[in-house]
Design a protein around this motif. Structure first.
Motif, PDB file in Angstrom:
ATOM      1  N   ASP A  31     -46.159  97.377  29.520  1.00 53.21           N
ATOM      2  CA  ASP A  31     -45.978  96.344  30.559  1.00 53.21           C
ATOM      3  C   ASP A  31     -45.060  96.750  31.706  1.00 53.21           C
ATOM      4  OD1 ASP A  31     -47.750  94.470  29.786  1.00 53.21           O
ATOM      5  OD2 ASP A  31     -46.323  93.185  28.730  1.00 53.21           O
ATOM      6  N   LYS A  34     -47.576 101.089  34.031  1.00 58.01           N
ATOM      7  CA  LYS A  34     -48.269 102.388  34.042  1.00 58.01           C
ATOM      8  C   LYS A  34     -49.703 102.266  34.562  1.00 58.01           C
ATOM      9  CE  LYS A  34     -49.501 104.132  30.054  1.00 58.01           C
ATOM     10  NZ  LYS A  34     -50.947 104.393  30.068  1.00 58.01           N
ATOM     11  N   THR A  35     -50.430 101.272  34.081  1.00 57.65           N
ATOM     12  CA  THR A  35     -51.837 101.132  34.482  1.00 57.65           C
ATOM     13  C   THR A  35     -51.950 100.783  35.966  1.00 57.65           C
ATOM     14  OG1 THR A  35     -52.183 100.239  32.283  1.00 57.65           O
ATOM     15  CG2 THR A  35     -54.015 100.048  33.819  1.00 57.65           C
ATOM     16  N   THR A  36     -51.120  99.853  36.413  1.00 56.83           N
ATOM     17  CA  THR A  36     -51.157  99.456  37.821  1.00 56.83           C
ATOM     18  C   THR A  36     -50.816 100.658  38.702  1.00 56.83           C
ATOM     19  OG1 THR A  36     -50.303  97.339  37.042  1.00 56.83           O
ATOM     20  CG2 THR A  36     -50.358  97.661  39.422  1.00 56.83           C
ATOM     21  N   ASP A 151     -39.582  94.536  43.468  1.00 54.60           N
ATOM     22  CA  ASP A 151     -39.770  93.174  44.034  1.00 54.60           C
ATOM     23  C   ASP A 151     -39.169  92.098  43.118  1.00 54.60           C
ATOM     24  OD1 ASP A 151     -42.255  94.104  42.479  1.00 54.60           O
ATOM     25  OD2 ASP A 151     -42.558  91.934  42.504  1.00 54.60           O
TER      26      ASP A 151
HETATM   27  P1  GDP Z   1     -48.715  98.914  31.419  1.00 55.05           P
HETATM   28  O1  GDP Z   1     -48.752  98.198  30.113  1.00 55.05           O
HETATM   29  O2  GDP Z   1     -47.487  99.761  31.552  1.00 55.05           O
HETATM   30  O3  GDP Z   1     -49.972  99.681  31.748  1.00 55.05           O
HETATM   31  O4  GDP Z   1     -48.506  97.780  32.538  1.00 55.05           O
HETATM   32  P2  GDP Z   1     -49.534  97.129  33.572  1.00 55.05           P
HETATM   33  O5  GDP Z   1     -49.829  98.056  34.692  1.00 55.05           O
HETATM   34  O6  GDP Z   1     -50.686  96.566  32.827  1.00 55.05           O
HETATM   35  O7  GDP Z   1     -48.609  95.971  34.155  1.00 55.05           O
HETATM   36  C1  GDP Z   1     -48.093  94.951  33.336  1.00 55.05           C
HETATM   37  C2  GDP Z   1     -47.903  93.683  34.153  1.00 55.05           C
HETATM   38  O8  GDP Z   1     -46.913  93.900  35.148  1.00 55.05           O
HETATM   39  C3  GDP Z   1     -49.166  93.238  34.884  1.00 55.05           C
HETATM   40  O9  GDP Z   1     -49.229  91.824  34.850  1.00 55.05           O
HETATM   41  C4  GDP Z   1     -48.940  93.741  36.306  1.00 55.05           C
HETATM   42  O10 GDP Z   1     -49.597  92.951  37.277  1.00 55.05           O
HETATM   43  C5  GDP Z   1     -47.427  93.587  36.439  1.00 55.05           C
HETATM   44  N1  GDP Z   1     -46.862  94.533  37.411  1.00 55.05           N
HETATM   45  C6  GDP Z   1     -47.109  95.853  37.518  1.00 55.05           C
HETATM   46  N2  GDP Z   1     -46.415  96.386  38.529  1.00 55.05           N
HETATM   47  C7  GDP Z   1     -45.684  95.380  39.066  1.00 55.05           C
HETATM   48  C8  GDP Z   1     -44.755  95.301  40.173  1.00 55.05           C
HETATM   49  O11 GDP Z   1     -44.455  96.276  40.839  1.00 55.05           O
HETATM   50  N3  GDP Z   1     -44.207  94.076  40.427  1.00 55.05           N
HETATM   51  C9  GDP Z   1     -44.503  92.967  39.701  1.00 55.05           C
HETATM   52  N4  GDP Z   1     -43.907  91.826  40.037  1.00 55.05           N
HETATM   53  N5  GDP Z   1     -45.372  93.003  38.662  1.00 55.05           N
HETATM   54  C10 GDP Z   1     -45.972  94.189  38.355  1.00 55.05           C
END
Ligand code: GDP
Length: 395
Positions: A31, A34-36, A151
């Motif tokens: 969360d 990483k994916t984003t 942010d």
């Molecule tokens: P992963 O589990 O590391 O792959 O995380 P994700 O990319 O799925 O992101 C987890 C959550 O954090 C999602 O709901 C994204 O929309 C949110 N998120 C990712 N980057 C940011 C950011 O820069 N700012 C905010 N506020 N939320 C983010």
């Protein structure tokens, strides 16, 4: 010339220039983004359509490509990034987002030379951040830091600009204490992350912007500007001036090693054969003319091609029809197809030289961790072990 054809030319030219290659992984606690981050840098580099980025889909909307039934493999993607007027090929290996898959993180670390460690600015380092960082350092994979969700510091925690900078500084100090505690020798050798130098970037993957000190110098954007744009909810202006993919990919290219720079050190950790042999020298130099030394780090099923073995080519060149030894197997295997990645697509090529991440079919005896070689009796690579030491505690 069509967009795709041009990209094929750029990628196939770069695969022959190992000093222009960066093999990297993105590691993070679940969360933290990483994916984003992966989706948005890939879209920024023009390798997937912008509409699809952020929907956690590595796909290309190009109809022609879909009709030809190309293979989409979301676990490995590549992109071409231009830095200082030169093209580079960045190969990005996916790492699982959950601590239970620690073993898979280690596999991915075998294939790469550098890692982007993503940390949520509000949550800070979490147990899994430590696990993945430890795995990277154990394999001598060099880290750089991306502090994400900046942010949130401003819009959720409502800190002021000064407090924001203090918090970011503390986070960096903490990461450095972890690096020092996990691998002091590498820390002393310059693997400390340092915002002033440029090995740390700050940003918001969700809103597509990022900044590093070198980028601040280039664009004139300051921490105060970042703070003001976020507070005024005008992050689009930041994304236009400091695009995420530029800050992150510039950092990767400048500070993470090419296979030529990395292999001597990496091979010293993952291979314990006789250092005086020609294969040792060939792996150290990423010599495309040497004997083949390929380490399988992933096996996937492809609906068209069958079993695909993906891994890191440390020495020699892979080509179709080659007869190779697979560690532990009695008989030689015959390589059928060899491919590299272009965006999320596997692109079949004639020959792949050392230093690349390659995808191979025909290795029927290969498993994750197998050593594939043309050299009879080559000492295999170290088996892939998950680092499970206790968490380092930092005062
Ligand atoms: P992963 O589990 O590391 O792959 O995380 P994700 O990319 O799925 O992101 C987890 C959550 O954090 C999602 O709901 C994204 O929309 C949110 N998120 C990712 N980057 C940011 C950011 O820069 N700012 C905010 N506020 N939320 C983010």
């Amino acid at each position: 010339m069509g967009r795709r054809k041009k990209m094929v030319e750029r990628v196939t030219a770069l695969m022959n220039e190992p000093e222009m290659i960066r093999n990297i992984g993105i590691v993070a606690h679940i969360d933290h983004g990483k994916t984003t981050l992966s989706d948005n840098i890939l879209a920024g580099a023009g390798m997937i359509s912008k509409e699809l980025a952020g929907r956690q889909l590595f796909m290309d909307s190009d109809e022609e490509e879909q009709q030809r039934g190309i293979t989409i493999d979301s676990s490995n993607v590549s992109m071409v990034h231009t830095y200082d007027e030169k093209d580079y090929l960045i190969n990005l290996i996916d790492t699982p987002g959950h601590v239970d898959f620690g073993g898979d993180v280690t596999r991915a670390m075998r294939a790469v030379d550098g890692a982007v460690v993503v940390i949520d600015a509000v949550e800070g380092t979490m147990p899994q951040t430590e696990t993945v960082l430890r795995q990277a350092l154990k394999e001598h994979v060099k880290p750089v830091l991306f502090i994400n969700k900046v942010d949130r510091l401003i819009n959720e925690l409502k800190v002021d600009s000064q407090e924001m900078q203090i918090r970011l500084g503390k986070l960096i100090d903490h990461v450095n204490k972890l690096i020092k505690g996990m691998n002091e020798e590498r820390y002393k050798a310059g693997w400390r992350v340092d915002a002033a130098e440029g090995t740390v970037a700050f940003g918001s993957a969700l809103y597509n912007w990022a900044i590093s000190v070198p980028m601040m110098q280039k664009t004139g954007i300051t921490f105060n500007d970042v703070y003001n744009y976020c507070r005024e909810e005008d992050m689009q202006a930041l994304a236009d001036q400091c695009p995420l993919h530029e800050a992150v990919n510039d950092m990767v290219i400048r500070f993470l090693p090419s296979p030529i720079q990395a292999q001597e050190d990496r091979v010293s950790v993952i291979w314990h054969g006789d250092k005086s042999t020609p294969i040792a020298k060939s792996m150290k130099d990423a010599d495309a003319k040497g004997d083949l030394a390929f380490m399988v780090t992933d096996i996937s099923m492809d609906p068209h091609a069958g079993e695909v073995a993906t891994g890191r080519l440390f020495s020699g060149s892979l080509s179709r029809g080659m007869e190779v030894y697979v560690s532990g197997a009695a008989k030689k295997n015959r390589i059928q197809q060899v491919g590299i990645f272009m965006g999320p697509e596997r692109l079949e090529v004639e020959k792949i030289p050392a230093g690349n991440i390659a995808a191979v079919t025909g290795l029927k005896d290969a498993m994750v961790g197998s050593t594939v070689t043309t050299l009879d009796g080559m000492a295999p690579f170290e088996s892939i072990k998950h680092a499970s030491e206790p968490v380092v505690t930092v005062a």
